[in-house]
Design a protein around this motif. Structure first.
Motif, mmCIF file in Angstrom:
data_model
loop_
_atom_site.group_PDB
_atom_site.id
_atom_site.type_symbol
_atom_site.label_atom_id
_atom_site.label_comp_id
_atom_site.label_asym_id
_atom_site.label_seq_id
_atom_site.Cartn_x
_atom_site.Cartn_y
_atom_site.Cartn_z
ATOM 1 N N THR A 191 -72.091 23.971 -11.874
ATOM 2 C CA THR A 191 -71.158 24.890 -11.201
ATOM 3 C C THR A 191 -71.164 26.255 -11.875
ATOM 4 O O THR A 191 -70.947 27.278 -11.212
ATOM 5 C CB THR A 191 -69.723 24.326 -11.199
ATOM 6 O OG1 THR A 191 -69.216 24.254 -12.547
ATOM 7 C CG2 THR A 191 -69.670 22.942 -10.568
ATOM 8 N N ARG A 192 -71.405 26.296 -13.173
ATOM 9 C CA ARG A 192 -71.422 27.578 -13.890
ATOM 10 C C ARG A 192 -72.672 28.383 -13.583
ATOM 11 O O ARG A 192 -72.717 29.586 -13.839
ATOM 12 C CB ARG A 192 -71.313 27.325 -15.396
ATOM 13 C CG ARG A 192 -70.065 26.544 -15.799
ATOM 14 C CD ARG A 192 -70.150 26.053 -17.231
ATOM 15 N NE ARG A 192 -69.257 24.909 -17.442
ATOM 16 C CZ ARG A 192 -69.348 24.075 -18.471
ATOM 17 N NH1 ARG A 192 -70.272 24.272 -19.405
ATOM 18 N NH2 ARG A 192 -68.520 23.061 -18.569
ATOM 19 N N LEU A 237 -66.701 31.664 -10.896
ATOM 20 C CA LEU A 237 -66.121 30.885 -11.998
ATOM 21 C C LEU A 237 -66.475 29.423 -11.807
ATOM 22 O O LEU A 237 -66.227 28.852 -10.737
ATOM 23 C CB LEU A 237 -64.590 31.050 -12.034
ATOM 24 C CG LEU A 237 -63.829 30.259 -13.096
ATOM 25 C CD1 LEU A 237 -64.134 30.820 -14.483
ATOM 26 C CD2 LEU A 237 -62.323 30.288 -12.831
ATOM 27 N N GLY A 238 -67.098 28.828 -12.832
ATOM 28 C CA GLY A 238 -67.453 27.420 -12.770
ATOM 29 C C GLY A 238 -66.421 26.544 -13.453
ATOM 30 O O GLY A 238 -65.370 27.018 -13.899
ATOM 31 N N VAL A 239 -66.728 25.264 -13.551
ATOM 32 C CA VAL A 239 -65.802 24.289 -14.130
ATOM 33 C C VAL A 239 -65.817 24.407 -15.654
ATOM 34 O O VAL A 239 -66.877 24.476 -16.282
ATOM 35 C CB VAL A 239 -66.203 22.862 -13.699
ATOM 36 C CG1 VAL A 239 -65.315 21.823 -14.364
ATOM 37 C CG2 VAL A 239 -66.128 22.737 -12.181
ATOM 38 N N SER A 240 -64.640 24.421 -16.258
ATOM 39 C CA SER A 240 -64.505 24.523 -17.708
ATOM 40 C C SER A 240 -64.708 23.145 -18.349
ATOM 41 O O SER A 240 -64.719 22.119 -17.661
ATOM 42 C CB SER A 240 -63.118 25.037 -18.070
ATOM 43 O OG SER A 240 -62.134 24.045 -17.768
ATOM 44 N N PRO A 241 -64.852 23.106 -19.688
ATOM 45 C CA PRO A 241 -64.905 21.800 -20.357
ATOM 46 C C PRO A 241 -63.681 20.936 -20.076
ATOM 47 O O PRO A 241 -63.783 19.708 -20.036
ATOM 48 C CB PRO A 241 -65.002 22.181 -21.835
ATOM 49 C CG PRO A 241 -65.700 23.501 -21.827
ATOM 50 C CD PRO A 241 -65.177 24.211 -20.604
ATOM 51 N N ASP A 250 -56.078 25.034 -13.447
ATOM 52 C CA ASP A 250 -56.877 24.178 -14.313
ATOM 53 C C ASP A 250 -56.055 23.050 -14.911
ATOM 54 O O ASP A 250 -56.603 22.067 -15.402
ATOM 55 C CB ASP A 250 -57.506 25.020 -15.429
ATOM 56 C CG ASP A 250 -58.781 24.385 -15.974
ATOM 57 O OD1 ASP A 250 -59.460 23.674 -15.206
ATOM 58 O OD2 ASP A 250 -59.086 24.584 -17.153
ATOM 59 N N ARG A 251 -54.738 23.184 -14.888
ATOM 60 C CA ARG A 251 -53.885 22.138 -15.454
ATOM 61 C C ARG A 251 -53.500 21.076 -14.449
ATOM 62 O O ARG A 251 -52.839 20.103 -14.792
ATOM 63 C CB ARG A 251 -52.655 22.772 -16.104
ATOM 64 C CG ARG A 251 -52.981 23.311 -17.488
ATOM 65 C CD ARG A 251 -52.041 24.412 -17.917
ATOM 66 N NE ARG A 251 -52.303 24.792 -19.307
ATOM 67 C CZ ARG A 251 -53.211 25.683 -19.694
ATOM 68 N NH1 ARG A 251 -53.988 26.261 -18.785
ATOM 69 N NH2 ARG A 251 -53.375 26.001 -20.966
#
Length: 329
Positions: free
Chosen positions: A250-251, A258-262, A177-178
């Motif tokens: 995606t969520r 697992l979908g895309v986080s904020p 994610d980073r």
């Protein structure tokens, strides 16, 4: 991705920076054949102060691409070959005892550079992979309780072999994610491969980029001017809503565990602004968002096992979402 050279609407330092970054592709092409999308992705990451994960089979010039970028931008670069026995201190540095002074002194590791090439990052266990987390997120390294800032600009360009290769460790979601972008480096076309062999037959040495004619066309100051121009790119409320709707979709996808986080939504907005500026506009369009959706989001989702067994890929799920979510007019 193939930005144009139209710089209408930009003046002064921003226009000069735009022209300099445009010339990067031609400069890097002196060493690397047929990887324009990857070059553009690396430039987008630099503009957004992000990091890049390069995935491809061995031998497709991932390492050479990063080295050529550093040479064309006149940035300091260091390379770390990730291996199963690599320790975190081999990356960050450590305290070393000096018998002459009877004191400990800090010896910086290779992470203290502008462009860190983390070669085959998924060949080392998660403990060592996580040594980069603080550097990537906070742009500093803490050793013995003392935070030590990293140079600016700072970019991690990590290469990895496809996860099905023997002896690889999947990167944890927190680290994936980073990475701002995940760029896939394909095998070259037949003509591109012929061009590569022709260059080698004519004496090209990938270890000597200066002899290949690669020259600096920009520097850290040009990059900072470009970042300031990107920060001024306008984003309408409709575009912000579109980015959020894509990530929320995606969520809700039945194919994804697992979908895309904020954080992923923020990343997509940032890369879309950089892409808009590179294509000569001071505002973001839905097409900018679509152009950067795959490289920005593909590594931030995780497929359900049953979807993987059916041959579904992260790219195919994201493409389906792009086709389904209403586009603002």
């Amino acid at each position: 991705m193939d930005p144009t050279t139209d710089t209408a609407g930009y003046t002064g330092d921003a226009s000069t920076a735009h022209a300099s970054l445009e010339s990067l592709r031609a400069e890097i092409a002196k060493a690397v054949v047929g990887q324009d999308p990857a070059v553009t992705g690396l430039v987008v990451a630099l503009l957004c102060r992000g990091h890049v994960l390069l995935e491809g089979v061995p031998g497709v010039a991932k390492t050479l691409l990063v080295r050529a970028l550093a040479a064309a931008l006149e940035l300091d670069t260091k390379r770390v070959q990730f291996t199963p026995d690599l320790m975190p201190s081999d990356i960050t540095g450590s305290l070393v005892y000096d018998a002459r002074t009877a004191e400990f002194s800090f010896q910086p590791g290779p992470v203290f550079t502008h462009l860190l090439l983390a070669d085959e990052i998924n060949r080392t266990p998660p403990k060592t992979q996580s040594a980069l987390l603080e550097a990537m997120e906070e742009r500093q390294v803490t050793v013995d309780g003392t935070p030590r800032p990293l140079p600016e600009p700072f970019l991690v360009a990590a290469t990895q072999n496809p996860v099905e290769y023997e002896g690889t460790y999947p990167l944890p979601e927190a680290q994936l994610d980073r990475f701002l972008l995940k760029l896939t480096i394909p095998l070259p076309s037949r003509q591109d491969e012929i061009d590569v062999l022709t260059r080698h037959a004519e004496g090209f040495d990938p270890r000597d980029l200066r002899a290949a004619g690669v020259r600096p066309v920009a520097d850290a100051a040009v990059l900072e001017n470009a970042r300031a121009a990107v920060a001024a790119v306008t984003v309408s409320p409709d575009i912000t809503g579109y980015v959020v709707d894509l990530c929320r979709a995606t969520r809700e996808s039945p194919s994804l565990a697992l979908g895309v986080s904020p954080r992923g939504a923020t990343a997509l907005l940032a890369t879309s602004r950089a892409w808009a500026w590179l294509t000569g506009r001071d505002y973001v369009t839905p097409d900018d968002v679509k152009a950067l959706a795959l490289p920005t989001l593909r590594h931030r989702v995780r497929l359900r096992p049953e979807a993987e067994m059916e041959g579904v890929t992260a790219d195919s799920v994201i493409n389906a979402i792009l086709a389904h979510v209403p586009v603002p007019r």
